[in-house]
Structure formats: C-alpha cells, structure tokens
Design a protein around this motif. Structure first.
Motif, PDB file in Angstrom:
ATOM      1  N   LEU A   1      42.748  39.840  35.930  1.00 58.41           N
ATOM      2  CA  LEU A   1      41.854  39.368  36.779  1.00 58.41           C
ATOM      3  C   LEU A   1      42.065  38.811  38.264  1.00 58.41           C
ATOM      4  O   LEU A   1      41.122  39.000  39.046  1.00 58.41           O
ATOM      5  N   LEU A   2      43.368  38.598  38.411  1.00 58.51           N
ATOM      6  CA  LEU A   2      43.948  38.394  39.799  1.00 58.51           C
ATOM      7  C   LEU A   2      43.967  39.472  40.680  1.00 58.51           C
ATOM      8  O   LEU A   2      43.536  39.604  41.743  1.00 58.51           O
ATOM      9  N   ARG A   3      44.196  40.745  40.088  1.00 57.91           N
ATOM     10  CA  ARG A   3      44.140  42.067  40.704  1.00 57.91           C
ATOM     11  C   ARG A   3      42.773  42.427  41.219  1.00 57.91           C
ATOM     12  O   ARG A   3      42.597  42.865  42.168  1.00 57.91           O
ATOM     13  N   ALA A   4      41.863  42.098  40.041  1.00 62.20           N
ATOM     14  CA  ALA A   4      40.332  42.489  40.317  1.00 62.20           C
ATOM     15  C   ALA A   4      39.897  41.664  41.541  1.00 62.20           C
ATOM     16  O   ALA A   4      39.154  41.928  42.426  1.00 62.20           O
ATOM     17  N   LYS A   5      40.197  40.187  41.597  1.00 59.81           N
ATOM     18  CA  LYS A   5      39.599  39.225  42.629  1.00 59.81           C
ATOM     19  C   LYS A   5      40.254  39.778  43.898  1.00 59.81           C
ATOM     20  O   LYS A   5      39.574  39.755  45.086  1.00 59.81           O
ATOM     21  N   LYS A   6      41.428  40.289  44.041  1.00 60.28           N
ATOM     22  CA  LYS A   6      42.002  40.889  45.340  1.00 60.28           C
ATOM     23  C   LYS A   6      41.255  42.081  45.728  1.00 60.28           C
ATOM     24  O   LYS A   6      41.000  42.015  46.878  1.00 60.28           O
ATOM     25  N   GLN A   7      41.006  42.869  44.845  1.00 59.03           N
ATOM     26  CA  GLN A   7      40.325  43.984  45.247  1.00 59.03           C
ATOM     27  C   GLN A   7      38.702  43.791  45.517  1.00 59.03           C
ATOM     28  O   GLN A   7      38.154  44.858  45.883  1.00 59.03           O
TER      29      GLN A   7
ATOM     30  N   PRO B   1      36.025  43.681  37.024  1.00 59.54           N
ATOM     31  CA  PRO B   1      36.996  44.615  36.018  1.00 59.54           C
ATOM     32  C   PRO B   1      36.375  44.975  34.565  1.00 59.54           C
ATOM     33  O   PRO B   1      37.067  45.844  34.191  1.00 59.54           O
ATOM     34  N   TRP B   2      35.187  44.686  34.484  1.00 59.25           N
ATOM     35  CA  TRP B   2      34.618  45.022  33.336  1.00 59.25           C
ATOM     36  C   TRP B   2      33.924  46.350  33.532  1.00 59.25           C
ATOM     37  O   TRP B   2      33.353  46.944  32.748  1.00 59.25           O
ATOM     38  N   THR B   3      33.550  46.557  34.730  1.00 59.94           N
ATOM     39  CA  THR B   3      32.845  47.824  35.221  1.00 59.94           C
ATOM     40  C   THR B   3      33.624  48.702  35.886  1.00 59.94           C
ATOM     41  O   THR B   3      33.177  50.057  36.197  1.00 59.94           O
ATOM     42  N   LYS B   4      34.582  48.422  36.910  1.00 65.89           N
ATOM     43  CA  LYS B   4      35.388  49.256  37.433  1.00 65.89           C
ATOM     44  C   LYS B   4      36.954  49.342  37.004  1.00 65.89           C
ATOM     45  O   LYS B   4      37.380  48.371  36.318  1.00 65.89           O
ATOM     46  N   GLU B   5      37.517  50.433  37.596  1.00 66.01           N
ATOM     47  CA  GLU B   5      39.101  50.395  37.301  1.00 66.01           C
ATOM     48  C   GLU B   5      39.986  49.405  38.105  1.00 66.01           C
ATOM     49  O   GLU B   5      39.745  49.525  39.387  1.00 66.01           O
ATOM     50  N   VAL B   6      40.791  48.605  37.463  1.00 66.63           N
ATOM     51  CA  VAL B   6      41.277  47.336  38.304  1.00 66.63           C
ATOM     52  C   VAL B   6      42.788  48.266  38.904  1.00 66.63           C
ATOM     53  O   VAL B   6      43.050  47.968  39.937  1.00 66.63           O
ATOM     54  N   PHE B   7      43.174  49.237  38.031  1.00 65.50           N
ATOM     55  CA  PHE B   7      44.656  49.908  38.577  1.00 65.50           C
ATOM     56  C   PHE B   7      44.418  51.020  39.195  1.00 65.50           C
ATOM     57  O   PHE B   7      45.194  51.803  39.319  1.00 65.50           O
ATOM     58  N   LYS B   8      43.270  51.639  39.603  1.00 64.99           N
ATOM     59  CA  LYS B   8      43.144  52.661  40.360  1.00 64.99           C
ATOM     60  C   LYS B   8      43.978  52.696  41.594  1.00 64.99           C
ATOM     61  O   LYS B   8      43.701  51.699  42.202  1.00 64.99           O
TER      62      LYS B   8
END
Length: 90
Positions: A54-60, A64-71
C-alpha cells in the motif's frame, strides 16, 4: 494439484496406518503457546507486507488492485521474462 490430493486421500483411506504409524508420519506440536507465537509472527509479517504494498502504491499514485505495484523493479521484470519464456516453450 486436485488430482494429486484426491489420490493421496484415497490412498490414506485404504492404508490409514501408512500415515499414522510409519516413518513418513509427522507429529504436530499441539502446544498452544507455540501455535500462538507462530500465528502472531505470521500475522505481523502479512500486515507488514500489505503495508509495504500500500505504501509503494501510494508513492506511485496508483490503485494496487487495478495496476501493478512492482512494475519496473528488477524482480518484477525477471518474473515477467520467465513467464514469457515459459509461454514460448509451451
């Protein structure tokens, strides 16, 4: 995996002593304190992992449920390359 599980269940029903009294049997701990400690460690690890995602998704700035977080990470790209290579072989 379901077929393997079904075969194991049928085998265990026919030969129950194989799983209960053989060199292949395992005994669980059944100590409530040990079980609680392992459960709490697992819970904390899962909460930390979810928090990191969730932290990584917020930074980007992505969902996180519809896009790749670690891309874009090295591990993600290696995993995608392995998946593409296995599709080519199959």
């Amino acid at each position: 995996r379901a077929n393997t599980l079904a075969i194991w269940c049928m085998f265990a029903q026919v030969f129950p002593m194989f799983q209960d009294y053989s060199v292949f049997s395992t005994q669980s701990v059944n100590n409530p304190n040990v079980n609680l400690a392992v459960s709490l460690i697992a819970l904390v690890a899962n909460v930390l992992a979810l928090g990191y995602v969730l932290l990584r998704a917020k930074k980007q700035g992505i969902n996180p449920w519809t896009k790749e977080v670690f891309k874009g990470t090295k591990d993600y790209e290696q995993a995608i390359a392995r998946a593409d290579a296995s599709e080519l072989v199959a």
